[in-house]
Write an enzyme that holds these catalytic residues in place. Structure first.
Site, PDB file in Angstrom:
ATOM      1  N   HIS A 123       0.843  -1.181   0.000  1.00  0.00           N
ATOM      2  CA  HIS A 123       0.000   0.000   0.000  1.00  0.00           C
ATOM      3  C   HIS A 123       0.883   1.237   0.000  1.00  0.00           C
ATOM      4  O   HIS A 123       1.959   1.244   0.615  1.00  0.00           O
ATOM      5  CB  HIS A 123      -0.924   0.010   1.226  1.00  0.00           C
ATOM      6  CG  HIS A 123      -2.072   0.940   1.106  1.00  0.00           C
ATOM      7  ND1 HIS A 123      -1.963   2.298   1.352  1.00  0.00           N
ATOM      8  CD2 HIS A 123      -3.374   0.736   0.744  1.00  0.00           C
ATOM      9  CE1 HIS A 123      -3.145   2.875   1.156  1.00  0.00           C
ATOM     10  NE2 HIS A 123      -4.002   1.966   0.786  1.00  0.00           N
ATOM     11  N   ASP A 161      -8.105  -4.842  -0.379  1.00  0.00           N
ATOM     12  CA  ASP A 161      -8.629  -5.576  -1.530  1.00  0.00           C
ATOM     13  C   ASP A 161      -8.496  -7.090  -1.379  1.00  0.00           C
ATOM     14  O   ASP A 161      -9.304  -7.837  -1.916  1.00  0.00           O
ATOM     15  CB  ASP A 161      -7.904  -5.142  -2.810  1.00  0.00           C
ATOM     16  CG  ASP A 161      -8.077  -3.667  -3.097  1.00  0.00           C
ATOM     17  OD1 ASP A 161      -9.227  -3.225  -3.187  1.00  0.00           O
ATOM     18  OD2 ASP A 161      -7.057  -2.962  -3.210  1.00  0.00           O
TER      19      ASP A 161
END
Length: 374
Positions: free
Chosen positions: A258, A308
């Site tokens: 991320h 996700d």
């Protein structure tokens, strides 16, 4: 100094949410996402994001009923959904329908706090209906119209499946929507604020956001995750062998890493717990398989999961088709988008960054008949 991708650039101030990437913490309006997941609901979270404070019971009841009354979409939109080609991705359908909804709005270009809040609730309420209707049409099934006596998450499952959800199914989707509701200046949120900074209408801001969300490096990652897990499940390789091969081929592993978090995404922790529960009641192994892939990636690259990764396993357990993962992400994130749009309108300054030019300068114009083709 040029910072590619605007990495670490502080573009604006906001009190909507905060991320502590080093510690893996996320707060909405100062409230921990873990506390909200344990005690709140998507409707209450949306109220918090839009209004800035936690509602009283009376305020929440009124807000929830208001959303429920706004779920039905105009007949023109139903006609649009039925006319788009079946090859159109559901996310493209959604952004097209949102744009059409805007064209039907009598006060589209009116920008003031009262009208902005009203539009925010309308958009938030209609998006689940657009998604569910699209799904039913493409499955050749009769439309299931929204009910006002069901909560936001429960009503969506009802419209998609034609049945009321089990308690765990409702809680899983409600939690997923809360976890996706807001995440500071991610790409889609920033694109919506850029639109608003020009004083464009709120529907235009949401169209901009939905278009940005669809990219595989943003909301599209969850669909890529389930496609990867299905490859592992149906292939002959172990998860470790699969991951090693993909890395050797230079491919990125979706659902890991991320831009902001330096540790595990706090949202992934909550979704992982739900995925385990859903696996157990459904007799599935999506979460079990995902955990093996997570271990393999950790061993090979020392990367942590993001939202996700386990969102994909939750959606798979709920029976959501792969290409509807991104629209459901949008269904949650719209609360944050609209909160940011209202924030931008309230204290607006045109967003217009500069660039550093690195091309040729002071070139001489050559008439076309004298050019050599270069």
């Amino acid at each position: 100094m040029v910072k590619e991708g605007m990495k670490d650039v502080v573009a604006l101030k906001s009190d909507i949410s905060i991320i502590n990437g080093e510690e893996g913490k996320l707060e909405y309006r100062g409230y921990s996402i873990h506390d909200l997941v344990e005690n709140s609901s998507y409707e209450e979270t949306a109220f918090l994001l839009l209004r800035g404070y936690l509602p009283t019971k009376e305020e929440l009841d009124k807000f929830s009923k208001d959303l429920a009354r706004k779920r039905r979409i105009p007949p023109e939109i139903i006609g649009l959904l039925s006319s788009l080609p079946d090859i159109t991705h559901p996310m493209v359908v959604l952004r097209t329908a949102i744009s059409y909804c805007g064209s039907l709005h009598e006060k589209l270009h009116v920008i003031n706090p009262e009208e902005n809040l009203k539009k925010s609730k309308e958009i938030l309420a209609m998006i689940p209906t657009i998604i569910a209707y699209t799904y039913r049409m493409r499955e050749g099934e009769q439309l299931v119209h929204p009910r006002e006596d069901l909560g936001h998450a429960a009503n969506f499952i009802y419209m998609m499946t034609g049945r009321e959800p089990k308690p765990l199914e409702e809680r899983a989707l409600d939690t997923d929507l809360m976890l996706h509701a807001e995440h500071t200046l991610n790409a889609s949120t920033y694109s919506s604020r850029i639109a608003a900074s020009t004083k464009s209408d709120m529907y235009a801001g949401i169209v901009s956001a939905t278009g940005t969300l669809m990219g595989p490096l943003h909301g599209g990652a969850s669909q890529a995750v389930i496609e990867m897990l299905r490859e592992v499940k149906e292939g002959d390789e172990t998860p470790r062998e699969y991951i090693r091969r993909k890395l050797d081929e230079g491919e990125l592993i979706p659902g890991f890493g991320h831009r902001v978090y330096k540790t595990t995404d706090p949202r992934a922790k909550e979704l992982k717990k739900l995925a385990r529960e859903l696996d157990q009641i459904g007799g599935n192994d999506w979460c079990t398989l995902a955990e093996k892939v997570e271990e393999a990636v950790k061993a090979e690259k020392d990367l942590c999961t993001n939202v996700d990764f386990y969102a994909a396993t939750v959606y798979a357990n709920l029976g959501v088709p792969d290409d509807y993962f991104i629209p459901i992400f949008a269904m949650g994130r719209v609360a944050g988008w609209t909160a940011h749009l209202m924030d931008q309108y309230a204290e607006n300054k045109l967003i217009r960054p500069r660039q550093e030019y690195d091309g040729e300068k002071s070139r001489e114009y050559v008439p076309i008949e004298e050019r050599d083709g270069k």
